[in-house]
Motif scaffolding. Structure first.
Motif, PDB file in Angstrom:
ATOM      1  N   VAL A 298       0.843  -1.200   0.000  1.00  0.00           N
ATOM      2  CA  VAL A 298       0.000   0.000   0.000  1.00  0.00           C
ATOM      3  C   VAL A 298       0.873   1.243   0.000  1.00  0.00           C
ATOM      4  N   LEU A 299       0.521   2.203  -0.844  1.00  0.00           N
ATOM      5  CA  LEU A 299       1.132   3.530  -0.834  1.00  0.00           C
ATOM      6  C   LEU A 299       0.065   4.507  -0.346  1.00  0.00           C
ATOM      7  N   PHE A 300       0.287   5.097   0.821  1.00  0.00           N
ATOM      8  CA  PHE A 300      -0.676   6.015   1.415  1.00  0.00           C
ATOM      9  C   PHE A 300      -0.187   7.447   1.233  1.00  0.00           C
ATOM     10  N   LEU A 301      -0.986   8.255   0.549  1.00  0.00           N
ATOM     11  CA  LEU A 301      -0.659   9.653   0.318  1.00  0.00           C
ATOM     12  C   LEU A 301      -1.650  10.521   1.082  1.00  0.00           C
ATOM     13  N   ASP A 302      -1.215  11.042   2.210  1.00  0.00           N
ATOM     14  CA  ASP A 302      -2.059  11.925   3.009  1.00  0.00           C
ATOM     15  C   ASP A 302      -1.916  13.355   2.484  1.00  0.00           C
ATOM     16  N   GLU A 303      -2.964  14.139   2.623  1.00  0.00           N
ATOM     17  CA  GLU A 303      -2.997  15.515   2.090  1.00  0.00           C
ATOM     18  C   GLU A 303      -2.662  15.502   0.598  1.00  0.00           C
ATOM     19  N   LEU A 304      -3.445  14.744  -0.151  1.00  0.00           N
ATOM     20  CA  LEU A 304      -3.143  14.478  -1.557  1.00  0.00           C
ATOM     21  C   LEU A 304      -2.908  15.728  -2.395  1.00  0.00           C
ATOM     22  N   PRO A 305      -3.738  16.790  -2.300  1.00  0.00           N
ATOM     23  CA  PRO A 305      -3.496  17.964  -3.160  1.00  0.00           C
ATOM     24  C   PRO A 305      -2.227  18.732  -2.823  1.00  0.00           C
ATOM     25  N   GLU A 306      -1.625  18.454  -1.660  1.00  0.00           N
ATOM     26  CA  GLU A 306      -0.415  19.171  -1.276  1.00  0.00           C
ATOM     27  C   GLU A 306       0.829  18.624  -1.969  1.00  0.00           C
ATOM     28  N   TYR A 307       0.735  17.446  -2.572  1.00  0.00           N
ATOM     29  CA  TYR A 307       1.850  16.937  -3.372  1.00  0.00           C
ATOM     30  C   TYR A 307       1.948  17.761  -4.649  1.00  0.00           C
ATOM     31  N   ALA A 344      -5.828  10.525   1.072  1.00  0.00           N
ATOM     32  CA  ALA A 344      -6.751  11.284   1.918  1.00  0.00           C
ATOM     33  C   ALA A 344      -6.545  12.762   1.638  1.00  0.00           C
ATOM     34  N   MET A 345      -7.619  13.525   1.735  1.00  0.00           N
ATOM     35  CA  MET A 345      -7.532  14.957   1.499  1.00  0.00           C
ATOM     36  C   MET A 345      -8.689  15.668   2.191  1.00  0.00           C
ATOM     37  N   ASN A 346      -8.480  16.948   2.482  1.00  0.00           N
ATOM     38  CA  ASN A 346      -9.551  17.800   2.969  1.00  0.00           C
ATOM     39  C   ASN A 346     -10.403  18.247   1.784  1.00  0.00           C
ATOM     40  N   PRO A 347     -11.675  18.603   2.017  1.00  0.00           N
ATOM     41  CA  PRO A 347     -12.504  19.036   0.892  1.00  0.00           C
ATOM     42  C   PRO A 347     -12.075  20.368   0.294  1.00  0.00           C
ATOM     43  N   CYS A 348     -11.375  21.194   1.082  1.00  0.00           N
ATOM     44  CA  CYS A 348     -10.905  22.474   0.561  1.00  0.00           C
ATOM     45  C   CYS A 348      -9.679  22.902   1.347  1.00  0.00           C
ATOM     46  N   ARG A 349      -9.085  24.002   0.926  1.00  0.00           N
ATOM     47  CA  ARG A 349      -7.894  24.497   1.597  1.00  0.00           C
ATOM     48  C   ARG A 349      -8.188  24.849   3.055  1.00  0.00           C
ATOM     49  N   CYS A 350      -9.392  25.369   3.315  1.00  0.00           N
ATOM     50  CA  CYS A 350      -9.769  25.722   4.684  1.00  0.00           C
ATOM     51  C   CYS A 350      -9.938  24.487   5.556  1.00  0.00           C
ATOM     52  N   GLY A 351     -10.247  23.357   4.942  1.00  0.00           N
ATOM     53  CA  GLY A 351     -10.324  22.107   5.683  1.00  0.00           C
ATOM     54  C   GLY A 351     -11.719  21.589   5.893  1.00  0.00           C
ATOM     55  N   VAL A 352     -12.665  22.439   6.300  1.00  0.00           N
ATOM     56  CA  VAL A 352     -13.959  21.935   6.740  1.00  0.00           C
ATOM     57  C   VAL A 352     -14.955  21.752   5.611  1.00  0.00           C
ATOM     58  N   GLY A 353     -14.756  22.361   4.471  1.00  0.00           N
ATOM     59  CA  GLY A 353     -15.680  22.210   3.368  1.00  0.00           C
ATOM     60  C   GLY A 353     -16.913  23.082   3.521  1.00  0.00           C
ATOM     61  N   GLY A 354     -18.005  22.691   2.871  1.00  0.00           N
ATOM     62  CA  GLY A 354     -19.183  23.526   2.824  1.00  0.00           C
ATOM     63  C   GLY A 354     -20.323  23.069   3.693  1.00  0.00           C
ATOM     64  N   PHE A 355     -20.059  22.166   4.658  1.00  0.00           N
ATOM     65  CA  PHE A 355     -21.136  21.606   5.446  1.00  0.00           C
ATOM     66  C   PHE A 355     -20.937  21.886   6.933  1.00  0.00           C
ATOM     67  N   GLY A 356     -22.040  21.991   7.673  1.00  0.00           N
ATOM     68  CA  GLY A 356     -22.006  22.035   9.127  1.00  0.00           C
ATOM     69  C   GLY A 356     -21.454  23.325   9.676  1.00  0.00           C
ATOM     70  N   LYS A 365     -16.345  27.686  -4.606  1.00  0.00           N
ATOM     71  CA  LYS A 365     -15.119  27.957  -5.353  1.00  0.00           C
ATOM     72  C   LYS A 365     -13.890  27.366  -4.661  1.00  0.00           C
ATOM     73  N   CYS A 366     -13.859  27.467  -3.325  1.00  0.00           N
ATOM     74  CA  CYS A 366     -12.692  26.966  -2.589  1.00  0.00           C
ATOM     75  C   CYS A 366     -12.526  25.460  -2.804  1.00  0.00           C
ATOM     76  N   GLN A 367     -13.645  24.725  -2.693  1.00  0.00           N
ATOM     77  CA  GLN A 367     -13.568  23.282  -2.911  1.00  0.00           C
ATOM     78  C   GLN A 367     -13.161  22.957  -4.340  1.00  0.00           C
ATOM     79  N   ARG A 368     -13.758  23.673  -5.297  1.00  0.00           N
ATOM     80  CA  ARG A 368     -13.477  23.392  -6.700  1.00  0.00           C
ATOM     81  C   ARG A 368     -12.001  23.635  -7.016  1.00  0.00           C
ATOM     82  N   ASP A 369     -11.469  24.760  -6.569  1.00  0.00           N
ATOM     83  CA  ASP A 369     -10.070  25.082  -6.844  1.00  0.00           C
ATOM     84  C   ASP A 369      -9.127  24.081  -6.182  1.00  0.00           C
ATOM     85  N   TYR A 370      -9.457  23.703  -4.932  1.00  0.00           N
ATOM     86  CA  TYR A 370      -8.572  22.794  -4.199  1.00  0.00           C
ATOM     87  C   TYR A 370      -8.569  21.407  -4.835  1.00  0.00           C
TER      88      TYR A 370
END
Length: 531
Positions: A298-307, A344-356, A365-370
């Motif tokens: 297994v190759l585990f890539l955490d914070e995928l968009p940060e690569y 694994a990745m966060n839904p957006c750069r802010c981390g929490v996404g658009g829910f709750g 836009k933040c989620q889409r760009d990230y």
């Protein structure tokens, strides 16, 4: 006098024969020690280590011109393991040992200035290659238990150069080393520790059963890395063939200590700052990268968009072919890299996404760009994309789940046994069976034969393809995924409900905005999509 002994040069995990020839010349300037045959810097420095090792055991080089030829001359030679064969051939040339005593042997090892023989990487593939050439292997004492895993091959593992000389002179006898131990892997945390996230745990089980690539998307603290760390406990141990393949890669990388092997599948988790060379292999000597070290694991890539985009896209080819080719100007190096990708990745750069509570104020836009930092072709190679919503206080207050790793691993083992039985029943040869032994690798006629859905399932898949933009690769991967879901259920055929669940996990390529709309509508629920 001319003397020679065999050694090896590494091309990936393949060891190619090299003949080390040493000759003393009377003419010309005396005291010159030359190494020819396309040596790199480490090989060229062997002459100084050999000179120092000889002085350390009380020998002086002859007052003649010495030439060490590494044949074939057009094959690049890299590494310090040429020290020992050069020294042995020189000893035979000087008459310290009889030249015919080196016949039938290959050697590798690094010399210290006191004459001790230091361990080197690649001993296991060198021993396998020596056996194929009908030769025995002389290697450092520390590498002896590793070389002994090669099977029926004669091994000599001296601690020092003087010990090797004494053995050839009959003063002492070197006993063949025993294979190193099969050590237990580190304790894998239990899936029972994960509260909530039942849908994500189901996806993890499906990924383990079929060897599928998996991506968790969720806010920090939702358990993405926690669940990924529990995947090794669900996977079956390495088969003997897989153990040899994996160990040879680790041997070339110098990661086997005292010959100790493990049947646990590799689990590699590089930091997101890793470069393309770190992931795929490279550098001056083209060492295996994280993808190759995860071979059969297994190759585990955490914070995928940060690569970096370059690093991520470099994994696209090995995800399809199961191997990595590192190109050089004068040669190519190939490493196996058949790994299961978990990310694994966060839904957006802010981390929490658009829910709750605390939702990102820049949605969508933040989620889409990230998420657009990951290319569409890379997303297309991920079989399961699963949302992990925040774990609530109510979830944390619940008692531990009734089922944990042991129960899930038993279901995974049963599903994999079904896959193996199908391959055997299909009458494939061993190489084909190994390549297509699990659903994630099944293709061609086997996929048509075993994963063709019923009429209702095919109709649903057709509607999904037309509405969601499934690529040809996505279509194939959906069928593979549905076959795994059916295996976990114990079903002989692929039915509509299996296709429906597989489609839930697929991320189509119709655009990030449409994907965000589906996520917003589902809120992480595992409902069958309406196409």
């Amino acid at each position: 006098m001319l003397a020679s002994i065999a050694t090896v040069a590494f091309e990936g995990v393949d060891a190619r024969r090299v003949d080390v020839q040493v000759q003393q010349l009377s003419g010309g300037e005396h005291g010159i020690f030359s190494i020819v045959g396309l040596p790199d810097k480490a090989v060229a420095e062997s002459r100084e280590r050999v000179r120092g090792a000889f002085a350390g055991i009380g020998l002086a080089l002859p007052a003649k011109r010495i030439i060490a030829n590494l044949a074939p001359a057009d094959l690049p030679k890299e590494g310090s393991h040429f020290d020992l064969p050069i020294a042995l051939a020189l000893l035979a040339s000087m008459g310290v040992i009889a030249p015919d005593q080196l016949e039938g042997w290959a050697a590798l090892g690094e010399l210290g200035l006191d004459g001790r023989i230091a361990p080197v990487g690649g001993t296991l593939p060198a021993a396998v290659a020596a056996h194929a050439m009908g030769l025995g292997l002389i290697c450092p004492e520390a590498n002896g238990p590793e070389a002994a895993w090669a099977g029926d091959v004669s091994i000599l593992a001296p601690r020092s150069l003087i010990g090797m000389i004494n053995h050839f002179k009959g003063v002492q006898v070197l006993r063949p080393p025993e294979p190193g131990p099969v050590k237990m892997g580190a304790r894998v945390p239990d899936l029972r520790d994960v509260k909530g996230q039942e849908g994500a745990k189901r996806a993890l089980e499906v990924a383990a059963a079929g060897g599928h690539n998996l991506l968790f998307i969720g806010p920090p603290g939702s358990g993405k890395s926690m669940m990924a760390a529990r995947l090794p406990g669900l996977l079956p141990p390495l088969t003997p063939t897989e153990l040899l393949e994996t160990s040879m890669v680790w041997s070339v990388a110098g990661l086997i200590e005292r010959g100790a092997l493990t049947r646990e599948r590799p689990f590699r988790s590089p930091h997101h700052s890793a470069s393309m060379a770190a992931l795929t292999g490279g550098g001056h000597r083209a060492k295996p990268g994280e993808a190759s070290l995860a071979h059969n694991g297994v190759l585990f890539l955490d914070e995928l968009p940060e690569y970096s985009a370059q690093a991520l896209d470099s994994l696209r080819q090995p995800l399809e072919t199961g191997e990595i080719v590192v190109a050089r100007a004068n040669h190519h190096v190939k490493y196996p890299a058949r790994f299961q990708l978990i990310a694994a990745m966060n839904p957006c750069r802010c981390g929490v996404g658009g829910f709750g509570k605390g939702a990102c104020g820049k949605a969508p836009k933040c989620q889409r760009d990230y998420q657009n930092r990951i290319s569409g072709p890379m997303f297309d190679r991920i079989d399961l994309t699963v949302e992990t919503p925040p774990v609530t206080a109510a979830d944390m207050a619940l008692p531990a789940p009734a089922e944990g790793t042991a129960e899930a691993a038993a279901r995974v083992a049963t599903a994999r046994a079904m896959q193996t039985e199908r391959v055997v029943r299909a009458g494939l040869d061993p190489d084909q069976a190994r390549d297509q032994g699990i659903n994630a690798r099944c293709s061609g006629e086997l996929l048509e034969r075993f994963a063709t859905p019923d009429d209702a399932g095919r109709a649903l898949l057709m509607r999904a393809g037309e509405a969601g933009g499934l690529t040809a690769r996505g279509w194939t991967r959906t069928l593979r995924l549905a076959r795994t879901i059916a295996d976990l259920e114990g079903a002989d055929g692929v039915l509509r409900r299996h296709i429906a669940e597989a489609l839930i996990y697929r991320r189509t390529t119709v655009g990030a905005e449409a994907q965000f709309d589906r996520q917003t509508a589902s809120h992480g629920r595992n409902d069958v999509p309406v196409w």
